[in-house]
Scaffold this active site. Sequence first.
Site, PDB file in Angstrom:
ATOM      1  N   LYS A 256       2.947 -13.942   6.162  1.00  0.00           N
ATOM      2  CA  LYS A 256       3.249 -15.175   5.012  1.00  0.00           C
ATOM      3  C   LYS A 256       4.625 -15.204   5.032  1.00  0.00           C
ATOM      4  O   LYS A 256       5.154 -15.267   4.003  1.00  0.00           O
ATOM      5  CB  LYS A 256       2.747 -14.432   3.791  1.00  0.00           C
TER       6      LYS A 256
ATOM      7  N   TYR B  95       0.822  -1.162   0.101  1.00  0.00           N
ATOM      8  CA  TYR B  95      -0.083   0.082   0.151  1.00  0.00           C
ATOM      9  C   TYR B  95       0.860   1.454   0.004  1.00  0.00           C
ATOM     10  O   TYR B  95       0.407   2.513  -0.266  1.00  0.00           O
ATOM     11  CB  TYR B  95      -1.036  -0.267   0.969  1.00  0.00           C
TER      12      TYR B  95
ATOM     13  N   ASP C 163      -6.052  -6.348   5.318  1.00  0.00           N
ATOM     14  CA  ASP C 163      -7.209  -5.729   4.611  1.00  0.00           C
ATOM     15  C   ASP C 163      -8.151  -7.221   4.274  1.00  0.00           C
ATOM     16  O   ASP C 163      -9.436  -6.964   4.243  1.00  0.00           O
ATOM     17  CB  ASP C 163      -6.787  -5.258   3.303  1.00  0.00           C
TER      18      ASP C 163
ATOM     19  N   ASP D  51      -2.692 -17.635   4.938  1.00  0.00           N
ATOM     20  CA  ASP D  51      -3.879 -18.330   4.338  1.00  0.00           C
ATOM     21  C   ASP D  51      -4.313 -19.349   5.385  1.00  0.00           C
ATOM     22  O   ASP D  51      -5.658 -19.610   5.274  1.00  0.00           O
ATOM     23  CB  ASP D  51      -3.361 -19.118   3.201  1.00  0.00           C
TER      24      ASP D  51
END
Length: 458
Positions: free
Chosen positions: A220, A150, A344, A320
């Site tokens: 992640k 972002y 988000d 995930d």
Amino acid sequence: MLEEKIKIENGKLVVPNCPIVPFIEGDGTGPDIWAASVRVFDAAVEHVYGGTKKIAWKEVLAGEKAFNATGSWLPDETLDAFREYLVGIKGPLTTPIGGGIRSLNVALRQILDLYVCLRPVKYFAGVPSPVKHPEKVDMVIFRENTEDIYAGIEWQCGSPEVKKVIDFLQNEMGVNKIRFPETSSIGIKPVSKEGSTRLTRAAIKYALDNKKKSVTFVHKGNIMKYTEGSFKSWSYELGVTEYRNFVITERESWVIDNKDKNANLSVEDNAKMIEPGFYMMTEKQKQEITAEVEMYLKLMPTHGNGQWKNKLMLKDSIADITLQQVLTRANEFDVVATLNLNGDYLSDALAAQVGGIGIAPGANINYETGHAIFEATHGTAPKYAGLDKVNPGSVILSGALMFEYFGWQGVADAIYKSLAKSIENKKVTYDFERQMDGATLLKCSEFADDLIANFKTL
């Protein structure tokens, strides 16, 4: 009553009895929502404080209304007002089409360095939900707000700039993993230690102050080892350095619990219990694990003998897997700290479980400077503009968050209880009414009327 500015002194927010609070009503359905919400806010403050406190609302412009009035989507005067008065609230804003500011919301966060996106997600009984047990969802998301992808550092495929970047990566850095360089756009993902740790510090402090059970670092890092992986490492490091007496990591708890259950357990046997593949490791790896166990066992005086069970648990989860587990075991998550993109995805997915972003609150905060903007988390829905139809719940609940930030907890509690009562009585706007048997359909303004009427019975 004297209208005064909110201040921050010695790291503490100082809120006068009549604070000046800038607001942006928003685009599309924003005016309808704001008109309903502000009446609820004023009535809640009056209900709790009986006239000894009130809000001095100050309108500032952004979005379409600002552009039509000034020619600017985000006037300097608006930014100056948020800087001067510290705390504000806003409705949904249109993203300008074409060049320039890609998102007014992102621009406000970055310009004011509002590094925490705070998204509490909790179920109100009776709200239609697509999952079997939405009542198990009660989480607070701390999403890093200024870094990650972002940051907006990217170059379009085919541009001279992207060709320079790709040439540098290939010829200077030895990168050979760009599969189709001639047609690739390139983006940069900055993740800093400072940005990560200030987010984590805010999450841990919130969890301790509110007597939460755990903070989960979502990342992640198994793929992006030097960005997301570092976020995880820095977060643990911050936690066990600055809050050592108040926290326990999940891995530390395994070692200490093993020792609690068997005082004669050897270091090597303890290592085998926390690492099932221990016997397949090299000697160097075994030494590293046993050294880790020995380090954790030094916590026995302060964390052993079951003391760790009363500490704040720090743990981590792959992004995930987290998106799966918030569906299958939502009650195992309490406070979540994560980077911008993960946050988000996660906050919107969780909002869907408890009724949608139409009633999801949001806040953007810098805990050091005191600056904060509380906001609707949904879009402008222009096709419903001026119809007095949409659910104002997102802004109303964001206002409740704002009152919590002020320390006006009674006002926030009154809003929560009133909203819960209207939903329980099935007196709701169209988004819920169409999914609830026997519900009474209310306009946006009528929903505000019902919430205000509830204050008399709380």
